[in-house]
Scaffold this motif. Structure first.
Motif, PDB file in Angstrom:
ATOM      1  N   PRO A  26       0.832  -1.213   0.000  1.00 39.89           N
ATOM      2  CA  PRO A  26       0.000   0.000   0.000  1.00 39.89           C
ATOM      3  C   PRO A  26       0.863   1.258   0.000  1.00 39.89           C
ATOM      4  N   GLU A  27       0.460   2.238  -0.800  1.00 41.17           N
ATOM      5  CA  GLU A  27       1.249   3.462  -0.934  1.00 41.17           C
ATOM      6  C   GLU A  27       0.957   4.476   0.157  1.00 41.17           C
ATOM      7  N   ARG A  28      -0.252   4.440   0.707  1.00 46.68           N
ATOM      8  CA  ARG A  28      -0.608   5.441   1.706  1.00 46.68           C
ATOM      9  C   ARG A  28      -0.650   4.845   3.107  1.00 46.68           C
ATOM     10  N   ALA A  30       2.429   5.080   6.112  1.00 46.60           N
ATOM     11  CA  ALA A  30       3.769   5.573   6.421  1.00 46.60           C
ATOM     12  C   ALA A  30       4.021   5.423   7.917  1.00 46.60           C
ATOM     13  N   GLY A  46      -5.267   1.896   3.258  1.00 44.87           N
ATOM     14  CA  GLY A  46      -4.152   1.504   4.108  1.00 44.87           C
ATOM     15  C   GLY A  46      -4.615   0.927   5.431  1.00 44.87           C
ATOM     16  N   ILE A  69       7.573  -0.128   3.880  1.00 44.05           N
ATOM     17  CA  ILE A  69       6.966   1.181   3.606  1.00 44.05           C
ATOM     18  C   ILE A  69       7.914   2.341   3.886  1.00 44.05           C
ATOM     19  N   ARG A  70       9.206   2.067   4.066  1.00 42.89           N
ATOM     20  CA  ARG A  70      10.136   3.153   4.387  1.00 42.89           C
ATOM     21  C   ARG A  70      10.149   4.249   3.329  1.00 42.89           C
ATOM     22  N   ALA A  71       9.958   3.858   2.066  1.00 37.22           N
ATOM     23  CA  ALA A  71      10.034   4.832   0.982  1.00 37.22           C
ATOM     24  C   ALA A  71       8.745   5.643   0.825  1.00 37.22           C
ATOM     25  N   ASN A  72       7.681   5.248   1.513  1.00 37.52           N
ATOM     26  CA  ASN A  72       6.411   5.965   1.382  1.00 37.52           C
ATOM     27  C   ASN A  72       6.497   7.327   2.071  1.00 37.52           C
ATOM     28  N   PRO A  73       6.033   8.389   1.413  1.00 36.13           N
ATOM     29  CA  PRO A  73       6.035   9.703   2.062  1.00 36.13           C
ATOM     30  C   PRO A  73       4.958   9.788   3.132  1.00 36.13           C
ATOM     31  N   ASP A  88      10.195   0.615   8.180  1.00 36.92           N
ATOM     32  CA  ASP A  88       9.340  -0.480   7.747  1.00 36.92           C
ATOM     33  C   ASP A  88       8.623  -1.025   8.985  1.00 36.92           C
ATOM     34  N   TRP A 220      -3.719  12.926   1.437  1.00 35.11           N
ATOM     35  CA  TRP A 220      -2.287  12.730   1.649  1.00 35.11           C
ATOM     36  C   TRP A 220      -1.481  13.972   1.283  1.00 35.11           C
TER      37      TRP A 220
END
Length: 222
Positions: A26-28, A30, A46, A69-73, A88, A220
């Motif tokens: 999931p992108e959203r 964090a 999410g 998910i470390r790279a997710n803003p 993560d 977001w």
């Protein structure tokens, strides 16, 4: 609830480590270490997928459930203390006795994994009214969550009971948060909070923040 995951198997020291990851990630969602506490942000999708992974962790005593998910803003307007560190998330059953210090090596060996469909019952969590919160204060109670951090990853460790009972709270966030603003126009903040160990404390024995704050965000951007 059925979800698509990837299953990875790694040999380490003669033992096999099984890692389950959502597919796609999931992108959203964090997660940040804000110094004094741990801050997690989720939108509706999410929150639902995190709830599903919590259920999977309760049923997968021999697996690590990994959310990379470390790279997710983080969403716009998220305020941290100093320079928040992106993390993560790994959910682990305590009986697995996996050492967080071994995670960096295991993660480096994961490879592409194999696609799989994982199903958990829709009613896998108890109803909120059926949870006896008072027993958590008994000296003999052991179904608490524990936090640790290694290799930029938060480890949340617990029993099946701990994951199911805290999963009930997550399910409530996923179900109620989307309509919270309509029901409470003056209150834009909707969250849940989990703690490490049998009582609330600022930090764990390993100096990890002792509080995980999970906040719902329907947008977001700032």
């Amino acid at each position: 609830m059925e979800q698509r995951v990837r299953v990875h198997e790694v040999r380490m020291g003669g033992a096999e480590v099984r890692v389950i990851r959502p597919d796609p990630v999931p992108e959203r969602v964090a997660l940040r270490d804000d110094g004094h506490w741990l801050s997690m942000y989720v939108d509706r999708d999410g929150a639902e997928r995190l709830t599903g992974l919590w259920a999977l962790a309760a049923r997968s005593a021999r697996s690590l459930v990994h959310l990379p998910i470390r790279a997710n803003p983080a969403p716009g307007g998220a305020v941290g203390d100093g320079e928040p560190v992106a993390l993560d998330l790994v959910l682990a059953h305590h009986s697995l006795q996996f050492r967080a210090a071994s995670w960096k090596e295991a993660r480096a060996r994961l490879g592409p994994g194999r696609p799989h469909r994982a199903a958990t019952p829709d009613r896998d969590f108890p109803d909120a009214g059926d949870i006896d919160h008072e027993r958590r204060y008994h000296r003999t109670y052991r179904d608490h969550l524990g936090f640790d951090i290694a290799a930029h990853t938060l480890f949340v460790v617990g029993s099946a009971t701990a994951f199911r009972e805290h999963g009930t709270v997550l399910r409530g966030l996923a179900d109620e948060a989307p309509s919270h603003r309509n029901r409470h126009p003056g209150d834009r903040h909707h969250c849940v909070e989990f703690t490490s160990g049998p009582w609330s404390r600022p930090r764990t024995r390993r100096n990890v923040p002792g509080s995980l704050h999970i906040e719902y965000r329907d947008t977001w951007s700032g």
